[in-house]
Design a protein around this motif. Sequence first.
Motif, mmCIF file in Angstrom:
data_model
loop_
_atom_site.group_PDB
_atom_site.id
_atom_site.type_symbol
_atom_site.label_atom_id
_atom_site.label_comp_id
_atom_site.label_asym_id
_atom_site.label_seq_id
_atom_site.Cartn_x
_atom_site.Cartn_y
_atom_site.Cartn_z
ATOM 1 N N PRO A 251 -2.471 72.442 36.489
ATOM 2 C CA PRO A 251 -1.250 71.833 36.735
ATOM 3 C C PRO A 251 -0.729 71.400 38.139
ATOM 4 N N ALA A 252 -0.655 72.520 39.111
ATOM 5 C CA ALA A 252 -0.168 72.414 40.192
ATOM 6 C C ALA A 252 -0.700 71.076 41.159
ATOM 7 N N SER A 253 -2.044 71.080 41.071
ATOM 8 C CA SER A 253 -2.490 69.852 41.481
ATOM 9 C C SER A 253 -1.972 68.510 40.985
ATOM 10 N N TRP A 254 -1.998 68.672 39.883
ATOM 11 C CA TRP A 254 -1.330 67.284 39.138
ATOM 12 C C TRP A 254 0.126 67.050 39.719
ATOM 13 N N ASP A 255 0.897 67.953 40.037
ATOM 14 C CA ASP A 255 2.396 67.755 40.513
ATOM 15 C C ASP A 255 2.344 66.791 41.745
ATOM 16 N N ILE A 256 1.459 66.561 42.523
ATOM 17 C CA ILE A 256 1.789 65.575 43.443
ATOM 18 C C ILE A 256 1.213 64.050 43.351
ATOM 19 N N MET A 257 0.709 63.902 41.951
ATOM 20 C CA MET A 257 -0.065 62.698 41.515
ATOM 21 C C MET A 257 1.036 61.837 40.907
ATOM 22 N N VAL A 258 0.755 60.449 40.988
ATOM 23 C CA VAL A 258 1.671 59.487 40.552
ATOM 24 C C VAL A 258 1.786 59.584 39.042
ATOM 25 N N GLY A 259 0.556 59.798 38.402
ATOM 26 C CA GLY A 259 0.276 59.878 37.147
ATOM 27 C C GLY A 259 -0.214 61.201 36.648
ATOM 28 N N ALA A 260 -0.018 61.957 35.661
ATOM 29 C CA ALA A 260 -0.872 62.992 34.966
ATOM 30 C C ALA A 260 -1.564 62.739 33.815
ATOM 31 N N GLY A 261 -2.805 63.584 33.974
ATOM 32 C CA GLY A 261 -3.856 63.433 33.066
ATOM 33 C C GLY A 261 -4.069 64.575 32.441
ATOM 34 N N TYR A 262 -3.288 65.642 32.487
ATOM 35 C CA TYR A 262 -3.689 66.923 31.849
ATOM 36 C C TYR A 262 -2.671 67.232 30.733
ATOM 37 N N ASP B 155 -2.821 61.651 26.568
ATOM 38 C CA ASP B 155 -2.992 60.550 25.730
ATOM 39 C C ASP B 155 -2.505 59.193 26.390
ATOM 40 N N GLY B 156 -1.326 59.545 27.127
ATOM 41 C CA GLY B 156 -0.820 58.275 27.612
ATOM 42 C C GLY B 156 -1.587 57.812 28.909
ATOM 43 N N TRP B 157 -2.145 58.694 29.540
ATOM 44 C CA TRP B 157 -2.863 58.460 30.688
ATOM 45 C C TRP B 157 -4.085 57.825 30.445
ATOM 46 N N TRP B 158 -4.668 57.997 29.369
ATOM 47 C CA TRP B 158 -6.074 57.583 28.921
ATOM 48 C C TRP B 158 -5.950 56.216 28.282
ATOM 49 N N ARG B 159 -4.958 56.038 27.499
ATOM 50 C CA ARG B 159 -4.424 54.688 27.158
ATOM 51 C C ARG B 159 -4.157 53.613 28.444
ATOM 52 N N SER B 160 -3.527 54.083 29.289
ATOM 53 C CA SER B 160 -3.327 53.243 30.455
ATOM 54 C C SER B 160 -4.481 53.003 31.125
ATOM 55 N N ALA B 161 -5.303 54.070 31.400
ATOM 56 C CA ALA B 161 -6.672 53.573 32.108
ATOM 57 C C ALA B 161 -7.525 52.531 31.185
ATOM 58 N N LEU B 162 -7.640 52.805 29.851
ATOM 59 C CA LEU B 162 -8.256 51.756 29.068
ATOM 60 C C LEU B 162 -7.642 50.542 29.089
ATOM 61 N N THR B 163 -6.413 50.331 29.259
ATOM 62 C CA THR B 163 -5.865 48.988 29.264
ATOM 63 C C THR B 163 -5.761 48.265 30.683
ATOM 64 N N ALA B 164 -5.960 49.028 31.675
ATOM 65 C CA ALA B 164 -6.229 48.520 32.838
ATOM 66 C C ALA B 164 -7.700 47.963 33.021
ATOM 67 N N MET B 165 -8.685 48.915 32.508
ATOM 68 C CA MET B 165 -10.007 48.556 32.526
ATOM 69 C C MET B 165 -10.308 47.215 31.562
ATOM 70 N N GLU B 166 -9.427 47.051 30.531
ATOM 71 C CA GLU B 166 -9.537 45.774 29.923
ATOM 72 C C GLU B 166 -8.970 44.624 30.567
ATOM 73 N N GLN B 167 -8.056 44.794 31.496
ATOM 74 C CA GLN B 167 -7.363 43.781 32.131
ATOM 75 C C GLN B 167 -7.942 43.567 33.595
ATOM 76 N N GLY B 168 -9.121 44.337 33.897
ATOM 77 C CA GLY B 168 -10.018 43.914 35.134
ATOM 78 C C GLY B 168 -9.320 44.467 36.542
ATOM 79 N N THR B 169 -8.044 45.291 36.285
ATOM 80 C CA THR B 169 -7.606 45.909 37.299
ATOM 81 C C THR B 169 -7.948 47.137 37.988
ATOM 82 N N CYS B 170 -8.700 47.801 37.048
ATOM 83 C CA CYS B 170 -9.246 49.153 37.284
ATOM 84 C C CYS B 170 -10.628 49.309 36.681
ATOM 85 N N MET B 171 -11.328 50.164 37.265
ATOM 86 C CA MET B 171 -12.926 50.666 36.636
ATOM 87 C C MET B 171 -12.621 52.073 36.652
ATOM 88 N N ALA B 172 -12.542 52.613 35.719
ATOM 89 C CA ALA B 172 -12.453 54.327 35.664
ATOM 90 C C ALA B 172 -13.697 54.969 35.161
#
Length: 195
Positions: free
Chosen positions: A34-45, A50-67
Amino acid sequence: MTVGVRPLENRFVRLEPFTPALEAEVRVALDCDPASWDIMVGAGYGPHFDGWWRSALTAMEQGTCMAWAVRQLSDGAVVGTTSLYEIKPDYRRCEVGATFYRPEVRGGAVNPSCKRLLLGHAFEAGAVRVEVLTDAINPASQAAIRKLGARDEGVLRKHKITFRGRIRDTAQFAILDENWPDVRARLDARLAVLA
């Protein structure tokens, strides 16, 4: 510039595009440190996954991110994630990042392997500029980015806000298409000597 979503592989890692079938493995890979996540914009732990995962899949659908999930080939385990994001086809640029690795694979072959694959993928797709951003308070990440051969372009002040609410300064680096042959050769030489 058209960045496709497909698996990418070399002798150390296989990058597998996010799909629902990978969700459980990615959750396990990210639920640590968790300490490594503290400096990140979004957390996935933990409870943030769940919110992080949904956000990544949505961005992939929109073509703005490939994860991608990062699968270490030596043992078959998913050991983290990495992405091409802020994809701007009109400007032929993107960012490489949104990267998190389990502590036990940091400092070895995983990160340079992933960067080699992602940068190659971006430049082969027609990118003229790939940016690499990190928190200005993260000297280890900045050192790793410099080691790639990315050029330091300065600090963007009050650029982002971490998920904990800290207003962060961002150290910005970039690799241009004319720099890619040298960066690629440098990465290939690093990977050639790793076991």
